[in-house]
Design a protein around this motif. Sequence first.
Motif, PDB file in Angstrom:
ATOM      1  N   ARG A  64      28.678 -51.046  30.084  1.00 35.14           N
ATOM      2  CA  ARG A  64      28.469 -52.683  29.894  1.00 35.14           C
ATOM      3  C   ARG A  64      28.262 -53.321  29.531  1.00 35.14           C
ATOM      4  O   ARG A  64      28.675 -54.769  29.038  1.00 35.14           O
ATOM      5  N   PHE A  65      26.200 -53.435  29.904  1.00 38.18           N
ATOM      6  CA  PHE A  65      25.948 -54.209  29.534  1.00 38.18           C
ATOM      7  C   PHE A  65      24.590 -53.877  28.286  1.00 38.18           C
ATOM      8  O   PHE A  65      24.550 -52.729  28.792  1.00 38.18           O
ATOM      9  N   SER A  66      24.327 -54.707  27.485  1.00 38.72           N
ATOM     10  CA  SER A  66      23.757 -53.409  26.272  1.00 38.72           C
ATOM     11  C   SER A  66      21.621 -53.399  26.772  1.00 38.72           C
ATOM     12  O   SER A  66      21.096 -52.637  26.601  1.00 38.72           O
ATOM     13  N   TRP A  67      21.204 -54.553  27.711  1.00 37.57           N
ATOM     14  CA  TRP A  67      19.634 -54.748  28.270  1.00 37.57           C
ATOM     15  C   TRP A  67      19.959 -53.911  29.635  1.00 37.57           C
ATOM     16  O   TRP A  67      18.809 -53.474  30.427  1.00 37.57           O
ATOM     17  N   ILE A  68      21.142 -53.145  30.192  1.00 41.78           N
ATOM     18  CA  ILE A  68      20.705 -52.657  31.612  1.00 41.78           C
ATOM     19  C   ILE A  68      19.956 -50.970  30.977  1.00 41.78           C
ATOM     20  O   ILE A  68      19.577 -50.639  31.944  1.00 41.78           O
ATOM     21  N   PRO A  69      20.316 -50.152  30.342  1.00 41.10           N
ATOM     22  CA  PRO A  69      19.101 -49.543  29.167  1.00 41.10           C
ATOM     23  C   PRO A  69      17.697 -49.847  29.608  1.00 41.10           C
ATOM     24  O   PRO A  69      16.865 -48.158  30.077  1.00 41.10           O
ATOM     25  N   TYR A  70      17.537 -51.190  29.259  1.00 42.02           N
ATOM     26  CA  TYR A  70      15.860 -50.969  29.543  1.00 42.02           C
ATOM     27  C   TYR A  70      15.688 -50.925  31.361  1.00 42.02           C
ATOM     28  O   TYR A  70      14.842 -50.728  31.394  1.00 42.02           O
ATOM     29  N   CYS A  71      16.715 -51.477  32.029  1.00 44.37           N
ATOM     30  CA  CYS A  71      16.468 -51.730  33.406  1.00 44.37           C
ATOM     31  C   CYS A  71      16.342 -49.838  34.017  1.00 44.37           C
ATOM     32  O   CYS A  71      15.270 -50.046  35.026  1.00 44.37           O
ATOM     33  N   SER A  72      17.090 -49.011  33.656  1.00 49.72           N
ATOM     34  CA  SER A  72      16.948 -47.703  33.427  1.00 49.72           C
ATOM     35  C   SER A  72      15.314 -47.204  33.325  1.00 49.72           C
ATOM     36  O   SER A  72      14.966 -46.195  34.145  1.00 49.72           O
ATOM     37  N   LEU A  73      14.694 -47.369  31.792  1.00 49.53           N
ATOM     38  CA  LEU A  73      13.506 -47.325  31.193  1.00 49.53           C
ATOM     39  C   LEU A  73      12.324 -47.662  32.613  1.00 49.53           C
ATOM     40  O   LEU A  73      11.710 -46.845  33.150  1.00 49.53           O
ATOM     41  N   TYR A 124      11.897 -36.032  35.128  1.00 47.33           N
ATOM     42  CA  TYR A 124      11.281 -36.028  33.018  1.00 47.33           C
ATOM     43  C   TYR A 124      12.194 -35.778  32.213  1.00 47.33           C
ATOM     44  O   TYR A 124      12.157 -36.025  30.643  1.00 47.33           O
ATOM     45  N   PHE A 125      13.643 -34.930  32.252  1.00 52.01           N
ATOM     46  CA  PHE A 125      14.317 -34.114  31.561  1.00 52.01           C
ATOM     47  C   PHE A 125      15.378 -35.052  31.088  1.00 52.01           C
ATOM     48  O   PHE A 125      15.693 -35.225  29.159  1.00 52.01           O
ATOM     49  N   TYR A 126      16.041 -36.465  31.790  1.00 56.84           N
ATOM     50  CA  TYR A 126      16.478 -37.177  31.581  1.00 56.84           C
ATOM     51  C   TYR A 126      16.517 -37.901  30.913  1.00 56.84           C
ATOM     52  O   TYR A 126      16.906 -38.539  30.162  1.00 56.84           O
ATOM     53  N   ALA A 127      15.140 -38.473  30.739  1.00 54.22           N
ATOM     54  CA  ALA A 127      14.024 -39.386  30.842  1.00 54.22           C
ATOM     55  C   ALA A 127      14.713 -39.739  29.017  1.00 54.22           C
ATOM     56  O   ALA A 127      15.004 -40.656  28.232  1.00 54.22           O
ATOM     57  N   SER A 128      15.211 -38.408  28.480  1.00 57.71           N
ATOM     58  CA  SER A 128      15.428 -38.517  26.493  1.00 57.71           C
ATOM     59  C   SER A 128      16.395 -39.181  26.363  1.00 57.71           C
ATOM     60  O   SER A 128      16.308 -39.917  25.348  1.00 57.71           O
ATOM     61  N   ASP A 129      17.314 -39.188  27.177  1.00 53.34           N
ATOM     62  CA  ASP A 129      18.811 -39.461  27.159  1.00 53.34           C
ATOM     63  C   ASP A 129      18.308 -40.876  27.643  1.00 53.34           C
ATOM     64  O   ASP A 129      19.058 -42.363  26.237  1.00 53.34           O
ATOM     65  N   VAL A 130      17.789 -41.680  27.750  1.00 48.72           N
ATOM     66  CA  VAL A 130      17.817 -42.611  28.297  1.00 48.72           C
ATOM     67  C   VAL A 130      16.814 -43.103  26.902  1.00 48.72           C
ATOM     68  O   VAL A 130      17.312 -44.383  26.845  1.00 48.72           O
ATOM     69  N   TYR A 131      15.430 -42.566  26.454  1.00 51.47           N
ATOM     70  CA  TYR A 131      15.148 -43.221  25.108  1.00 51.47           C
ATOM     71  C   TYR A 131      15.675 -43.218  24.768  1.00 51.47           C
ATOM     72  O   TYR A 131      16.175 -44.983  23.351  1.00 51.47           O
ATOM     73  N   HIS A 132      17.478 -43.097  24.067  1.00 51.50           N
ATOM     74  CA  HIS A 132      17.922 -42.441  23.070  1.00 51.50           C
ATOM     75  C   HIS A 132      18.631 -43.192  23.100  1.00 51.50           C
ATOM     76  O   HIS A 132      19.540 -44.046  21.937  1.00 51.50           O
ATOM     77  N   GLN A 133      19.235 -43.979  24.553  1.00 53.61           N
ATOM     78  CA  GLN A 133      20.154 -44.769  24.567  1.00 53.61           C
ATOM     79  C   GLN A 133      19.773 -46.639  23.506  1.00 53.61           C
ATOM     80  O   GLN A 133      19.891 -46.920  23.751  1.00 53.61           O
ATOM     81  N   LEU A 134      18.209 -46.016  24.090  1.00 58.32           N
ATOM     82  CA  LEU A 134      17.238 -47.427  24.020  1.00 58.32           C
ATOM     83  C   LEU A 134      17.105 -47.533  22.578  1.00 58.32           C
ATOM     84  O   LEU A 134      16.182 -48.685  21.519  1.00 58.32           O
ATOM     85  N   ILE A 174      20.559 -44.339  39.852  1.00 59.50           N
ATOM     86  CA  ILE A 174      21.957 -44.347  39.311  1.00 59.50           C
ATOM     87  C   ILE A 174      23.073 -45.892  39.487  1.00 59.50           C
ATOM     88  O   ILE A 174      24.076 -45.681  38.486  1.00 59.50           O
ATOM     89  N   ILE A 175      22.720 -46.815  39.679  1.00 56.96           N
ATOM     90  CA  ILE A 175      22.846 -47.996  39.608  1.00 56.96           C
ATOM     91  C   ILE A 175      23.379 -48.725  37.969  1.00 56.96           C
ATOM     92  O   ILE A 175      24.603 -49.081  37.517  1.00 56.96           O
ATOM     93  N   THR A 176      22.019 -48.191  37.338  1.00 59.89           N
ATOM     94  CA  THR A 176      22.132 -49.156  36.247  1.00 59.89           C
ATOM     95  C   THR A 176      23.003 -47.125  35.077  1.00 59.89           C
ATOM     96  O   THR A 176      23.090 -48.119  34.172  1.00 59.89           O
ATOM     97  N   LEU A 177      22.910 -46.447  35.238  1.00 59.53           N
ATOM     98  CA  LEU A 177      23.293 -45.283  34.683  1.00 59.53           C
ATOM     99  C   LEU A 177      24.733 -45.553  35.109  1.00 59.53           C
ATOM    100  O   LEU A 177      25.735 -45.459  33.945  1.00 59.53           O
ATOM    101  N   CYS A 178      25.483 -45.836  35.694  1.00 63.97           N
ATOM    102  CA  CYS A 178      26.858 -46.792  35.853  1.00 63.97           C
ATOM    103  C   CYS A 178      27.607 -47.734  35.395  1.00 63.97           C
ATOM    104  O   CYS A 178      28.313 -47.373  34.468  1.00 63.97           O
ATOM    105  N   LEU A 179      26.187 -48.269  35.295  1.00 65.59           N
ATOM    106  CA  LEU A 179      26.591 -50.016  34.077  1.00 65.59           C
ATOM    107  C   LEU A 179      26.005 -50.035  32.826  1.00 65.59           C
ATOM    108  O   LEU A 179      26.641 -50.402  32.098  1.00 65.59           O
ATOM    109  N   LYS A 180      25.603 -48.814  32.357  1.00 68.06           N
ATOM    110  CA  LYS A 180      25.177 -48.627  30.620  1.00 68.06           C
ATOM    111  C   LYS A 180      25.963 -48.759  29.908  1.00 68.06           C
ATOM    112  O   LYS A 180      25.470 -49.387  28.932  1.00 68.06           O
TER     113      LYS A 180
END
Length: 409
Positions: A270-279, A199-209, A262-268
């Motif tokens: 390289r590809f602009s669409w990866i953060p959407y996969c993380s979400l 839940y806490f880390y999700a905010s960083d993913v939202y910001h990256q999106l 973990i895989i998507t965070l490692c590749l974030k």
Amino acid sequence: KKSLLCNNIVAIVAALIMGFSKMAGSFEMIVVGRFLYGINSGIGLVAHGLYLGEIAPKELRGAVCMTRAVFVAFGKWMGLVVGLRQILGGENTWHLQLAFSGLPALIQVIALLWVPESPRYLLMERGNLAQCIDALQSLWGSGDFTEEVEDMMAERAQMKGESKKNLIQLVRDKTIRCQFLTGMAVSAGMQLSGINIIYFYASDVYHQLGISKDNIPYVGIGSSSIEMLTSVMCGFIIERAGRRVLLWKGYCFMALWILFLIITLCLKERFSWIPYCSLVFIFAYILTFGMGPGSVTGVVPLEIFTQSNRSIAVVAANSLQWFSLFGLGLVFPFVIDAFGQFSFFLFFGNCSLASLFTFYVLPETKGKTLLQISEDFDKLRNAMKNGMCPYFSKRPIVSNQTEVLSTRL
């Protein structure tokens, strides 16, 4: 019931103290109010769970006990909603937000005046059969309660002469050690699964999106809504699927989603669409948590202990959850600074171990009386004494040597 009544008064007092903190200009009142809220939450989770477990028929025990998880998720969602700046999160209304928890406490105080005392408490603790039947009729409607009363009488006869145990006695008692270790492992496993960290880390993913800071709270409300809705869905299937299945499959899928995260965070980068996969994986993780461990974990300690041990066992299980959350929150910031996204392997390992544990050790409790569940743990304990797990053994585990001899003959 009396514990719930008194506990709600603590919440109302805390709400009043925090509600007037702005007028008094005292941050000390906020500290005192938060401290009282903590006491209220700890007692409420235990007393509420015990009451639900004792008033529910065995056929609906899981669904009834599930309502606690549903309203805990609803409370998270409601807290996020009233915390919006447009509602009570503004500079002029923050003290009302802090006092908002007093409202459900007041509603529960009024509602409890028309709710009967627990039938199991009336019969097994006070020995009043007439009041027990009256409470059953009030809760379940008119009908024949002979089977339920006989089950309670059998359990009462088994615990005759056995006094209530404290925590040290509970730990030392070898006859219920399997139940105790199972309850503690299931409770700690839920908190160490990393749901609060996600839940806490999700905010960083939202910001990256590219989601603006002002809109992130709304996305948080959406993710909290997922947990609430899946908890409701779990209430409809728990009596069909069973507790064990929902737990081990839930942890299995949670481990899978964390691995993908973990895989998507490692590749974030390289590809602009990866953060959407993380979400997507974060939402899938929350959904799976709500359908399985987040909803079912609180049911297990209520079912695997008999009346004389249940209260202190549920207290221990809830306390371990809070200590696990405290320890994880204290240590994890240093872990993530050192290892980055690879620190989530900690939760991958925990979910994997929890899945294996619940699959191989936890017996199914669906539709069973507390004595039947206790007998299942006796068989498990005997199997462990013989150095084997009943799920690996091809031979049926029997309760005594006489049955073994008669089978051989």
